[in-house]
Design an enzyme around this catalytic site. Sequence first.
Site, short mmCIF file in Angstrom:
data_model
loop_
_atom_site.label_atom_id
_atom_site.label_comp_id
_atom_site.label_asym_id
_atom_site.label_seq_id
_atom_site.Cartn_x
_atom_site.Cartn_y
_atom_site.Cartn_z
N VAL A 17 6.82 -53.83 63.26
CA VAL A 17 6.98 -54.10 61.83
C VAL A 17 7.87 -53.05 61.17
O VAL A 17 8.81 -53.38 60.43
CB VAL A 17 5.62 -54.16 61.12
CG1 VAL A 17 5.80 -54.34 59.61
CG2 VAL A 17 4.77 -55.28 61.69
N ARG A 49 6.73 -40.52 68.49
CA ARG A 49 7.65 -39.95 69.47
C ARG A 49 9.08 -40.25 69.03
O ARG A 49 9.47 -41.41 68.89
CB ARG A 49 7.39 -40.54 70.86
CG ARG A 49 6.05 -40.12 71.45
CD ARG A 49 5.81 -40.74 72.81
NE ARG A 49 5.69 -42.19 72.75
CZ ARG A 49 4.56 -42.82 72.44
NH1 ARG A 49 3.47 -42.14 72.16
NH2 ARG A 49 4.51 -44.14 72.41
N VAL A 134 -2.91 -59.19 55.37
CA VAL A 134 -3.58 -60.45 55.68
C VAL A 134 -2.54 -61.56 55.77
O VAL A 134 -1.76 -61.77 54.84
CB VAL A 134 -4.63 -60.83 54.61
CG1 VAL A 134 -5.32 -62.14 54.98
CG2 VAL A 134 -5.66 -59.72 54.45
N ILE A 138 2.70 -64.89 54.73
CA ILE A 138 2.19 -65.87 53.78
C ILE A 138 1.83 -65.19 52.46
O ILE A 138 1.00 -64.27 52.44
CB ILE A 138 0.94 -66.58 54.34
CG1 ILE A 138 1.24 -67.22 55.69
CG2 ILE A 138 0.44 -67.63 53.36
CD1 ILE A 138 0.02 -67.77 56.39
N GLY A 189 3.70 -62.48 74.41
CA GLY A 189 3.69 -61.39 73.44
C GLY A 189 2.79 -61.63 72.24
O GLY A 189 2.78 -60.84 71.30
N GLU A 192 -2.10 -58.53 72.71
CA GLU A 192 -1.88 -57.17 73.16
C GLU A 192 -2.40 -56.99 74.58
O GLU A 192 -3.18 -57.82 75.09
CB GLU A 192 -2.60 -56.19 72.23
CG GLU A 192 -2.18 -56.26 70.78
CD GLU A 192 -0.80 -55.67 70.54
OE1 GLU A 192 -0.30 -54.94 71.42
OE2 GLU A 192 -0.22 -55.95 69.46
N ASP A 203 -10.16 -58.21 64.13
CA ASP A 203 -8.99 -58.34 63.25
C ASP A 203 -9.27 -59.34 62.13
O ASP A 203 -9.02 -59.05 60.95
CB ASP A 203 -7.79 -58.80 64.09
CG ASP A 203 -6.55 -59.06 63.25
OD1 ASP A 203 -5.82 -58.11 62.95
OD2 ASP A 203 -6.32 -60.23 62.88
N LYS A 207 -9.74 -58.88 57.81
CA LYS A 207 -9.01 -59.71 56.83
C LYS A 207 -9.98 -60.49 55.95
O LYS A 207 -9.73 -60.65 54.75
CB LYS A 207 -8.07 -60.65 57.58
CG LYS A 207 -6.96 -59.92 58.33
CD LYS A 207 -6.19 -60.85 59.25
CE LYS A 207 -5.09 -60.11 60.00
NZ LYS A 207 -4.40 -60.97 60.98
N GLY A 306 4.03 -60.86 63.52
CA GLY A 306 5.40 -60.67 63.97
C GLY A 306 6.16 -59.71 63.09
O GLY A 306 5.82 -59.53 61.91
#
Length: 430
Positions: A17, A49, A134, A138, A189, A192, A203, A207, A306
């Site tokens: 992100v 890093r 969240v 959207i 992808g 995870e 998760d 939310k 994404g």
Amino acid sequence: MMRTRPLKVALLGCGVVGSEVARIMTTDAADLAARIGAPVELAGIAVRRAGRPRPGVPEHLLTTDAEALVNRGDIDVVIEVVGGIEPSKHLILSAFEKGASVVSANKALLAKDGTELHAAAAAAGVDLYYEAAVAGAIPLLRPLRESLAGDRVNRVLGIVNGTTNFILDKMDTTGAGYSEALEEATALGYAEADPTADVEGFDAAAKAAILAGIAFHTKVTAADVYREGLTEVTAADIASAKAMGCVVKLLAICERAADGESVTARVHPAMIPLSHPLASVREAYNAVFVEAEAAGRLMFYGPGAGGAPTASAVLGDLVAVCRNKLAGATGPGDSVYTQLPAKPMDEVVTRYHVSLDVDDRAGVLAQVASVFAEHGVSIDTVRQQGRDGDASLVVVTHRASDAALSATVDKLRALDSVRDVASIMRVEGE
């Protein structure tokens, strides 16, 4: 007239992100300036890093000293996309102390300490925005907080985790088992390397806490959210849902009690009818269904994760807080005036789909039905199949409390004629 002195932005985190945020801020700098009314300057990017390749990210802005970046004294806005509780919380509080507004995508932190962070932002006279926390791209939190501020929201029902929706969609459309669908999600992808936060519902629960707090103007934390993951969902559950004209989704459900005196927030797999708008949400997409008294039923749909979609939400917040900075104002803060308690899951009332493996002999159905009646759980439909001494009973109830259903299941397990309670799933969306 546009202000010439730029607003300075510190970016914390440069992963999927963060790198998209940095890229768009660089390539679309002129458009952002026009929308805000002043240039925005990316003053520094804190990373863990510094040596890793980051295409499109200006290397001279990279630093491993996030503390020093936040405390420079000339930063107007801090964008936090690091995630986790610490050091993110400390860095955000430091930003407030220095007079910087904060844009965050950190659902775990906001679900745990959102009230404290809002209070700190208000005390410092700055903004805390987190649309990206969240449902990715959207627009959801701002409509709940602002567009529906004059309405009474009674229910929020949504698919807020793309990984789990992808897995369940593949199980439904291809007949794959859970493990196979998870393997495909990982290869593409969507999942995870350690998918626990997604598949066990952590998760989505974070939310749900954020959604419930905003929708019902009360304090709700992740600890208040009942949570079940989807690891126990089987191909048989998917087939049973199809037989009922339903599909299985991992849902986040936030409800205001009918008497208005409490709220509930829960995350669990559930069957929903194919006629419900959420049933058609496919792949890794998210959708949230909001029910309000005056506005009626509203649905928000789009990519829920994404780099680019989430960066879109982050940058939308950046434009808003920068405009507020220029106006010498702040946007809406935390609204927790109702202070409604979170009702325990035992008291939540819903429908249930219960699958039983039983002996194929006379009287078993009557025996099972009497146990449901004994605990005040009314049966809607029963489907029975049997062969060679084995049988299956699928019972769909009318609405019952979780406590009543649990007591019923405990009694069913004690019956000699019941070999196994194969699965229990809630039925929602009706």
